[in-house]
Each structure stands twice: as structure tokens, then as C-alpha cells.
Design a protein around this motif. Structure first.
Motif, PDB file in Angstrom:
ATOM      1  N   ASN A 109      23.233   8.695   0.430  1.00 41.27           N
ATOM      2  CA  ASN A 109      22.407   8.675   1.234  1.00 41.27           C
ATOM      3  C   ASN A 109      21.949  10.572   1.480  1.00 41.27           C
ATOM      4  O   ASN A 109      22.095  11.090   0.479  1.00 41.27           O
ATOM      5  N   GLU A 110      20.905  10.498   2.861  1.00 41.45           N
ATOM      6  CA  GLU A 110      20.238  12.052   2.708  1.00 41.45           C
ATOM      7  C   GLU A 110      20.962  12.337   4.053  1.00 41.45           C
ATOM      8  O   GLU A 110      20.059  11.503   5.272  1.00 41.45           O
ATOM      9  N   ILE A 111      21.137  13.495   4.478  1.00 39.30           N
ATOM     10  CA  ILE A 111      21.482  14.153   5.417  1.00 39.30           C
ATOM     11  C   ILE A 111      20.399  15.485   5.873  1.00 39.30           C
ATOM     12  O   ILE A 111      20.271  16.082   4.928  1.00 39.30           O
ATOM     13  N   TYR A 112      19.537  15.446   7.062  1.00 40.05           N
ATOM     14  CA  TYR A 112      18.549  16.096   7.549  1.00 40.05           C
ATOM     15  C   TYR A 112      18.729  16.762   8.452  1.00 40.05           C
ATOM     16  O   TYR A 112      19.821  16.626   9.465  1.00 40.05           O
ATOM     17  N   THR A 113      19.052  18.558   8.216  1.00 37.99           N
ATOM     18  CA  THR A 113      19.138  19.578   9.339  1.00 37.99           C
ATOM     19  C   THR A 113      18.527  20.428   9.967  1.00 37.99           C
ATOM     20  O   THR A 113      18.615  21.598   8.757  1.00 37.99           O
ATOM     21  N   ASP A 114      17.913  20.718  10.656  1.00 37.71           N
ATOM     22  CA  ASP A 114      16.891  21.178  11.260  1.00 37.71           C
ATOM     23  C   ASP A 114      17.704  22.326  12.247  1.00 37.71           C
ATOM     24  O   ASP A 114      17.902  21.895  13.423  1.00 37.71           O
ATOM     25  N   THR A 115      17.723  23.977  11.891  1.00 36.47           N
ATOM     26  CA  THR A 115      17.860  25.221  13.309  1.00 36.47           C
ATOM     27  C   THR A 115      17.204  25.890  13.474  1.00 36.47           C
ATOM     28  O   THR A 115      16.124  26.194  12.969  1.00 36.47           O
ATOM     29  N   GLY A 116      17.017  26.614  14.409  1.00 40.36           N
ATOM     30  CA  GLY A 116      16.610  27.743  14.458  1.00 40.36           C
ATOM     31  C   GLY A 116      15.474  27.605  15.533  1.00 40.36           C
ATOM     32  O   GLY A 116      15.107  26.645  15.545  1.00 40.36           O
ATOM     33  N   GLY A 117      14.711  28.593  15.631  1.00 41.16           N
ATOM     34  CA  GLY A 117      12.962  28.813  15.927  1.00 41.16           C
ATOM     35  C   GLY A 117      12.626  29.995  15.630  1.00 41.16           C
ATOM     36  O   GLY A 117      12.890  30.979  15.484  1.00 41.16           O
ATOM     37  N   ARG A 118      11.613  30.074  16.715  1.00 38.24           N
ATOM     38  CA  ARG A 118      10.620  31.191  16.730  1.00 38.24           C
ATOM     39  C   ARG A 118      11.019  32.100  18.357  1.00 38.24           C
ATOM     40  O   ARG A 118      11.440  30.933  19.341  1.00 38.24           O
ATOM     41  N   ASN A 119      11.328  33.678  18.114  1.00 41.45           N
ATOM     42  CA  ASN A 119      11.801  34.146  19.456  1.00 41.45           C
ATOM     43  C   ASN A 119      10.971  35.387  19.651  1.00 41.45           C
ATOM     44  O   ASN A 119      10.819  36.058  18.387  1.00 41.45           O
ATOM     45  N   TRP A 120      10.373  35.684  20.519  1.00 36.38           N
ATOM     46  CA  TRP A 120       9.385  37.400  20.597  1.00 36.38           C
ATOM     47  C   TRP A 120       9.877  37.920  21.950  1.00 36.38           C
ATOM     48  O   TRP A 120      10.114  36.830  22.635  1.00 36.38           O
ATOM     49  N   ASN A 121       8.970  39.211  22.452  1.00 34.68           N
ATOM     50  CA  ASN A 121       9.546  39.000  23.855  1.00 34.68           C
ATOM     51  C   ASN A 121       8.290  40.353  23.599  1.00 34.68           C
ATOM     52  O   ASN A 121       8.267  41.357  22.870  1.00 34.68           O
ATOM     53  N   LEU A 122       7.759  41.089  24.908  1.00 33.49           N
ATOM     54  CA  LEU A 122       6.944  41.917  24.802  1.00 33.49           C
ATOM     55  C   LEU A 122       7.939  42.845  26.036  1.00 33.49           C
ATOM     56  O   LEU A 122       8.586  43.022  26.919  1.00 33.49           O
ATOM     57  N   THR A 123       7.685  44.187  25.636  1.00 33.53           N
ATOM     58  CA  THR A 123       8.640  45.064  26.545  1.00 33.53           C
ATOM     59  C   THR A 123       7.318  46.265  27.277  1.00 33.53           C
ATOM     60  O   THR A 123       6.706  47.167  25.752  1.00 33.53           O
ATOM     61  N   TRP A 124       7.085  46.823  28.170  1.00 35.23           N
ATOM     62  CA  TRP A 124       6.603  48.080  29.075  1.00 35.23           C
ATOM     63  C   TRP A 124       7.523  49.211  29.093  1.00 35.23           C
ATOM     64  O   TRP A 124       8.070  48.543  30.210  1.00 35.23           O
ATOM     65  N   THR A 125       7.271  50.172  28.557  1.00 34.75           N
ATOM     66  CA  THR A 125       7.960  51.122  29.343  1.00 34.75           C
ATOM     67  C   THR A 125       6.716  52.092  29.902  1.00 34.75           C
ATOM     68  O   THR A 125       5.872  52.988  29.327  1.00 34.75           O
ATOM     69  N   SER A 126       7.115  52.804  31.392  1.00 33.62           N
ATOM     70  CA  SER A 126       6.311  53.854  31.796  1.00 33.62           C
ATOM     71  C   SER A 126       7.647  54.859  32.067  1.00 33.62           C
ATOM     72  O   SER A 126       8.225  54.660  33.330  1.00 33.62           O
ATOM     73  N   TYR A 127       6.588  56.255  31.464  1.00 35.33           N
ATOM     74  CA  TYR A 127       7.274  57.326  32.660  1.00 35.33           C
ATOM     75  C   TYR A 127       6.406  57.598  33.456  1.00 35.33           C
ATOM     76  O   TYR A 127       5.870  58.080  33.117  1.00 35.33           O
ATOM     77  N   LEU A 128       7.256  56.937  34.654  1.00 41.40           N
ATOM     78  CA  LEU A 128       6.193  57.114  36.258  1.00 41.40           C
ATOM     79  C   LEU A 128       6.119  58.753  36.836  1.00 41.40           C
ATOM     80  O   LEU A 128       5.220  59.271  37.350  1.00 41.40           O
ATOM     81  N   THR A 129       6.632  59.796  36.641  1.00 41.59           N
ATOM     82  CA  THR A 129       7.033  60.779  36.818  1.00 41.59           C
ATOM     83  C   THR A 129       8.102  61.289  35.831  1.00 41.59           C
ATOM     84  O   THR A 129       8.783  60.710  34.832  1.00 41.59           O
TER      85      THR A 129
END
Length: 779
Positions: free
Chosen positions: A144-164
Motif C-alpha cells: 500500500n501507499e498512504i498519503y498525508t497532507d497537513t499544514g497550510g499558509r498563514n498571514w496577518n497584517l498589523t497597523w500600529t498608530s500612536y494617535l497622541t
């Protein structure tokens, strides 16, 4: 949850590489394990593991003072080989596990920063399965052959603002994509067959596949956050909003004709098995039984979690900091039709704490925290109860093994004897029922309270010590119960399996006027009612029991507490040596371990056995499976010269409780997992004749202490003004101790006069010793 630690670039260009090697010859062999009669039941000595990975990175400015990058790539070569427990198959794995990650920082202005982070942990593994003969270490035909795929792509975008000068804002949006896909070449024609390891094996592979299921799951998590910090004199206010949406596209079934998984169990003639539909008595001439389980489910499911919070950090004096906050959570679990399945909101969680610099010089600190934490409902519960789960279990007497041939390879299939009782579909009949009858309409949330009190003190400029105490207490649990009677209609008010709070009042759609048709919401106080009790008044002409309804019984409430005291002593690194040691004394007690039962290897998250009926957990209060009374941890580093360093660490853990689980109980005729064992007249067809004794948690002692010692030697060589070369040779589990971590805790697997001859046998062990070489260079 995914936690990612990232690095950012600076105005200085940097780069480097790290090579890690763990050749198979640097891994010690695991031990095989044998029963008292000499039968090998766990084959591990032929397993092999090898790993090599190369990590390269670079960081620096794209635009000086404004735009920076960090990027890395890690190539991994992993090729483990593993036999099955019986030593009749060998699987050779080959994985493609490259990992990449990047971080971009853009300082738009002095007051505004935009950050982008992304990484991929996609992994593909191919397992080539071969016939294997333990004697002679012979690898046969590929099956037999057994195939296993896991994981993926991940991202994030962060905006930091010093208002005062006093007010800042951080906005974040991110997405995680993860796949889990498992399948094999033989899925269409080969059923999976497994044994409890207690019945005589045929000497060839069981079934013609080692693939336990065909499953495909795509999970998408989208999260948005808004966080603010506002300084008002002596107060620092933090407040914000958190929202995430989790979507699961899920499909799973067993391989082979009929999507059936055959499990073979040992049992004595005359003993009774756990078949909710009755009739499960092993007939004369048979020494076991087969559970033929068909399992199928598919659908798309969504869960939404959101929360608001506010926190005040008040510098009362230069020495005393107080903090107080409150968080409001909301959870919305939806079924395959997109409608809310379990929805809870306005979960108010207060939290308070303090930190007192007792001498005002930072040398002595007293601190404490008290808070409430709500636990979300696992997405897997939506899938199984609101997704049309088919979980069909049919029981047969075991008639021995039939040897068959597939492409020149022999394998064994169980011979099915007479069917034992009816077909059990109590866990799922393939349809989505009326969820008003399957979910408590007024369910309480699951939460735990935590209190921490600690003290830390500097002894001198290098040494410090501390002590802290922790107490956690669980309030409520959500689990499935079979409500088989109501106050209104007695045994005629049967409702079925309900997700609810065991031991509390449950509001569910049912029959209020006892005409056999559900017509409205009714309340069942499961602390004193909900389970129909029966007395067995002999048997009828067909040998089936005659059951007389005698009233109702309720459930015990779930409870769990954790109490711990931790002592620490530290010596800071001074270019010569460093040391850290801790000792934790702890108690974990109750009747509900959590969303799984590790002592019985029941991993159906959120749907444990604990509260299926009142007798499963009756008498089950005690030290929980994760209770370790003592934990010692020591770590140290010593510099022999400016270039050579020695390192060592020790972890010593006391054992966990061993319980002898049984089947059935002395209170009614139900036949199910319990804290009672039958000791007399156990093969009587009349349940009232059977004599039981309580088998409490931890009655059979504890697993042994485990000790894990690691050691390392490092060579460090500066290169120029900023570069460095480092070579590190580390040995893990230096003394190759392979102590038992968990044992078989089923003292009885059927209602019978005997006990299991495999009770107490080890089923998991410490990983054997291995050595790792790491070479790195940084500029």
C-alpha cells in the motif's frame, strides 16, 4: 491556536544558516514489549528515525530607517520507518516539510507602523507499506501507499498608530489555512482490521490496509483585533475587541467495502459486552467478539468567537501596581445548515491582580492574580452532532481468522459468527435530528477560576529565589448524556442523546403530555432525574431479560481542581555559568479530566464517556489521570573557556494514577464502562445476581517515576566583528531510560467472572536516547 514568534529586520544587514542532523544511527533502539506469557505485543525495536534540516535566513533594510525585511527558509528531510504493533507490516515514510516565513516592517511615519507576517508549514508525507517478518528482519512485498497532507499558509497584517502621546492603537487582521488529508491506494478494496492485543494473532497482517480512515479537512481561521492603550496619569487603560471565525470543511469515512472498521476483542463465553441494544452475550464455543463499525460524516461547519475587554493598570504608589479588568466573551457554533447549534454570549470574566515591590528597590516582589476564563466549544462537536454523523456498530461472535491473499501478500480477516444483539446507532444514525431535542436550550458556559499568589526575592546580584501557589477550579462541563426518562412521562419520555451540563437543569424539546410526540420545551433536572432505572425480573422464553421500570436517577456534577506550589532558584549568566531549578508539588483532583479521557484512550473531543449515563462516573471522584505529585526540573550551563560550554538538564516526574476500570454496576442492568468490577455470579443472565465492588481512581497505584537527563557541549567561535560560528552536540535521554508512561487500565472489558490478563501492561513509553548535531553561522 497558533502562536508565532517573529524577528524583524534592522538597518544592519544580517544573514546566517543552521544545519541540524540526527542520523538514524544516532537514535537508540526502542524496546519491544512482552506479556507475562512471552507474547510480544508491542514491536518497536525495528523502528528508525532520521532527520536533517537546513535553515537559512537574511534580514536588513529595504529602505534605510523606513522599510525592513526578515526572511527564512528551512528545508527538512524526515524519513522514519515504523513497524505495526504485531511486527507484520513496515511503513517507510518520506516527507516534504519545507518551511518558509517572512516579516515586513514599514515605518510609514514616526507614529505609524505597518507590519506584515506570513509563513507556510505545508507538509506532504508518503508512507510505503510492506509486508514484514520480525524473525529475520525480512521486508516483503509492497502492499500500500498512504498519503498525508497537513499544514497550510498563514498571514496577518498589523497597523500600529500612536494617535497622541498618551493614546495608541493596534489593528490586526489575519488568516490561517490548514489542511489535513489522509488517504491510501487500497482504500476502495481493503477494510481496516485491528485487535485489542489480547486475542491470539494469526502471524500475518490484520486486514490489507494500515490506513485507519479516509479523511479530508480544510480549516480556515480569520481573526481581527483592535487594541488600544491610553495613559491617564497613574492609570494605563487597555481596551479592545477580538473577533474570529473558524470554518471547517470536513469529510471522513473508513476505508474498504461498506466503510467498515473491524475491531477484534477477547471475551469469555457467557460474558456480556457493551451493546446498548442488548443481547450482547458471548455464546458457548467462542472466545471473543468483533465490532464492525461503519463511520461516515461530511459537511461544512462554522464557529464564531468574539470578545470585548477593558483593563486598568493603576500605579497606586511607586511600589504598588494594581490591575483590574473585565472581559465579555461570546461563542456561536453552527451546524452544517449554517444555523446556530450552540450559542452563548455575555460571558463576563472579571480579573484582578497586584504587584508589590516590597522594599522599593526591585529586589523583593509579592504578586497575585485572580481571574475567570471561559472555554469555547470545540468545532468537532458541531461536526459530529449537527453534521449527520453515521456511527453504526454491529457486534458478532469471533469465529477465528480467515487468511486471504492480495497481490501475493497474505492477510487475515475475522470470521464473523452469530450477531450479538441489535445494531447500535445511538451515537449517530446518519441524519441531523431535531437539534432542539439534542442541545440544551439554556446551556451554561464552561469556565474555570484561577488564583495565583507568588513571592520573588534577589539573594545577591546573581542569585534569586521564588515561590508561587496556583489554584484552579472548573465550573461546569458540556458533554453528551442519554436522557431516557422525564419527570412528566417517566420511561415514556425518552429524549435521547443531549449536549448539556451534566448534573444541572436541562431545557430540551420533548413530550410534555405523554402522547409520544415532542410538543414543547421541558425541564429535566439531571442532578436527580433523567435516567430510567430498571429491575430485571428474569428472562422470557427467548432468553431476553424482562425489565421493570423502577424510577429515575440523576448525574453527579462535573468537577476538577488543580492546586500547586512551585519553588524556584535561579543564578543569572555571568559569562561563566548559569543555573535554574524548580520543584512543583501539585494535586489534580475531580471526576472530569477535560474534553478527552486519557486513561481510557477515549479521544472523542467534547463527547467523553464520563456522563453517557449516571453510572459511568459514579464513584469516579479522585486523582485525575494527569495528576503528578512531584516535578523536578534543573538546567545549567558552564563555560570551560570563552569558546567551550557544557550544558545539562534533568527532569524527574512522579507517576500518574492507575485505575482498574470495569463494566456494569450494582444499581441497574446497564452494561457500560464504570468504576465497578463484577466479582461473583458475573455470567448470570439475571443481572441482580451479579455482585460488584467499587474500583476507585488510583486503586492500583501509580506509574513509575520518569527521569530524563540531557547533556550538551558547544563550541563558539567569533568571526570578525559581528559574525559567529557555533557547533553544538546534544544528547537527549542520556541514560536511555524507557520507563512506562501509561498502562492498560481496563481491569474488565466485559461483564464476566475473570479479569483482563493484559491489565497493567504498558502501552506508552519514554522515547529512547538520540543525539543531535547543530552547526550554525551568523553574520
Amino acid at each position: 491556536m497558533i502562536n508565532a514568534v517573529t524577528r524583524s529586520g534592522t538597518n544592519q544587514f544580517k544573514y546566517g544558516a543552521e544545519l541540524t542532523m540526527e542520523p538514524a544511527s544516532w537514535h537508540s533502539r526502542a524496546d519491544d514489549h512482552y506479556r507475562a506469557d512471552g507474547t510480544r505485543y508491542l514491536t518497536a525495536s525495528r523502528d528508525r528515525d532520521a532527520l536533517a534540516k537546513l535553515n537559512v535566513y537574511a534580514s536588513g533594510p529595504i529602505v534605510k530607517d523606513k522599510l525592513f525585511f526578515f526572511a527564512m527558509y528551512e528545508a527538512r528531510d524526515s524519513s522514519p520507518e515504523n513497524t505495526n504493533d504485531a511486527g507484520t507490516t513496515l511503513t517507510k515514510n518520506s516527507a516534504d516539510t519545507g518551511f518558509w516565513g517572512t516579516k515586513i516592517d514599514w515605518h510609514i511615519t514616526d507614529a505609524n507602523l505597518l507590519e506584515f507576517m506570513a509563513f507556510s508549514d505545508k507538509n506532504s508525507n508518503v508512507g510505503d507499506v510492506y509486508d514484514y517478518t520480525y524473525t529475520g528482519d525480512i521486508t516483503g512485498n509492497k502492499t500500500n501507499e498512504i498519503y498525508t497532507d497537513t499544514g497550510g499558509r498563514n498571514w496577518n497584517l498589523t497597523w500600529t498608530s500612536y494617535l497622541t502621546n498618551d493614546l495608541s492603537m493596534k489593528l490586526m487582521y489575519g488568516r490561517n489555512d490548514r489542511e489535513s488529508f489522509n488517504r491510501g491506494l487500497s482504500d476502495v478494496e481493503c477494510n481496516r482490521v485491528a485487535s485489542d492485543g489480547k486475542i491470539a494473532l494469526p502471524g500475518v497482517a490484520l486486514g490489507c490496509t494500515t490506513n485507519s480512515s479516509v479523511s479530508h479537512r480544510n480549516d480556515v481561521r480569520k481573526q481581527a483585533r483592535a487594541d488600544f492603550e491610553w495613559t491617564l496619569g497613574d492609570h494605563l487603560l487597555r481596551f479592545g475587541f477580538d473577533h474570529e471565525q473558524n470554518t471547517s470543511d470536513y469529510e471522513r469515512y473508513y476505508p474498504g467495502p461498506g466503510a467498515i472498521y473491524y475491531n477484534v476483542y477477547k471475551a469469555d463465553p457467557g460474558s456480556s459486552i457493551s451493546n446498548p441494544n442488548g443481547g450482547g452475550v458471548i455464546p458457548p464455543g467462542y472466545t471473543g467478539y468483533v465490532r464492525a463499525r461503519r463511520y461516515e460524516i461530511a459537511g461544512n461547519f462554522e464557529t464564531t468567537n468574539s470578545a470585548y475587554y477593558i483593563e486598568d493598570n493603576w500605579q497606586v504608589t511607586s511600589n504598588l501596581l494594581l490591575n483590574a479588568g473585565i472581559r465579555s466573551d461570546g461563542f456561536d457554533n453552527k451546524g452544517g445548515d449554517g444555523k446556530s447549534y450552540i450559542k452563548m454570549d455575555n460571558m463576563i470574566a472579571p480579573r484582578v491582580g497586584f504587584s508589590w515591590d516590597m522594599k522599593g528597590d526591585g529586589s523583593t516582589k509579592l504578586f497575585g492574580n485572580l481571574g475567570r476564563y471561559y472555554l469555547p466549544v470545540a468545532n468537532v462537536i458541531n461536526i459530529k452532532q449537527a453534521g449527520g454523523l453515521l456511527d453504526e456498530r454491529t457486534y458478532y461472535a469471533f469465529g477465528g481468522w480467515q487468511i486471504e491473499d492480495r497481490n501475493g501478500s497474505q492477510y487475515a480477516m475475522p470470521i464473523l459468527g452469530p450477531q450479538l444483539g441489535g445494531v447500535d446507532t445511538s451515537q449517530g444514525d446518519g441524519t441531523v435530528g431535531d437539534l432542539r431535542s439534542e442541545v440544551d436550550h439554556d446551556m451554561d458556559q464552561v469556565y474555570q477560576d484561577e488564583a495565583i499568589l507568588g513571592f520573588q526575592q534577589m539573594i545577591d546580584d546573581k542569585w534569586s529565589w521564588g515561590v508561587s501557589g496556583t489554584y484552579r477550579r472548573l465550573h461546569n462541563a458540556i458533554d453528551d448524556m442519554e436522557i431516557s426518562a422525564t419527570a412528566q412521562c417517566g420511561e415514556d419520555g425518552y429524549i435521547g442523546w443531549v449536549m448539556a451540563n451534566p448534573g444541572s437543569k436541562v431545557q430540551v424539546w420533548g413530550d410534555s403530555n405523554c402522547d409520544g410526540t415532542p410538543d414543547g420545551y421541558i425541564t429535566v433536572d439531571t442532578s436527580k432525574e433523567g435516567w430510567a432505572m430498571y429491575r430485571q425480573d428474569g428472562v422470557d422464553a427467548d432468553g431476553d431479560p424482562i425489565m421493570t421500570y423502577i424510577g429515575q436517577r440523576g448525574w453527579v456534577k462535573p468537577k476538577r481542581s488543580y492546586t500547586a506550589v512551585e519553588f524556584q532558584i535561579n543564578r543569572a549568566w555571568d559569562d561563566q555559568w548559569a543555573f535554574n531549578a524548580s520543584y512543583t508539588l501539585s494535586w489534580s483532583r475531580g471526576n472530569a479530566e477535560g474534553p478527552v479521557n486519557s486513561d481510557t484512550n477515549f479521544d472523542d473531543t467534547g463527547r467523553t464517556e464520563n456522563f453517557d449515563d449516571p453510572w459511568v462516573n459514579f464513584g469516579g471522584d479522585g486523582y485525575l489521570p494527569n495528576d503528578r505529585r512531584h516535578q523536578f526540573k534543573l538546567r545549567g550551563t558552564y563555560a570551560l573557556t570563552p569558546h567551550w560550554q557544557l550544558g545539562a538538564d534533568l527532569q524527574a516526574l512522579s507517576g500518574t494514577p492507575i485505575t482498574g476500570f470495569g463494566v456494569g454496576n450494582p444499581f441497574d442492568a446497564s452494561n457500560y464502562h464504570s468504576y465497578y468490577t463484577c466479582v461473583q455470579n458475573c455470567d448470570s443472565e439475571f443481572s441482580a445476581d451479579r455482585v460488584y465492588v467499587n474500583s476507585p481512581r488510583g486503586k492500583y497505584g501509580r506509574t513509575p517515576w520518569t527521569y530524563n537527563v540531557g547533556a550538551s557541549v558547544s563550541y563558539i567561535l567569533p568571526i570578525g566583528d559581528t559574525g559567529r560560528f557555533k557547533a553544538k552536540l546534544a544528547v537527549y535521554n542520556l541514560f536511555n531510560t524507557q520507563q512506562t508512561l501509561n498502562v492498560d487500565q481496563d481491569l474488565q472489558t466485559t461483564i464476566g467472572n475473570g479479569t483482563s490478563d493484559t491489565f497493567g501492561d504498558g502501552i506508552s513509553f519514554q522515547a529512547p536516547r538520540f543525539t543531535q548535531l547543530t552547526l550554525s553561522v551568523d553574520f
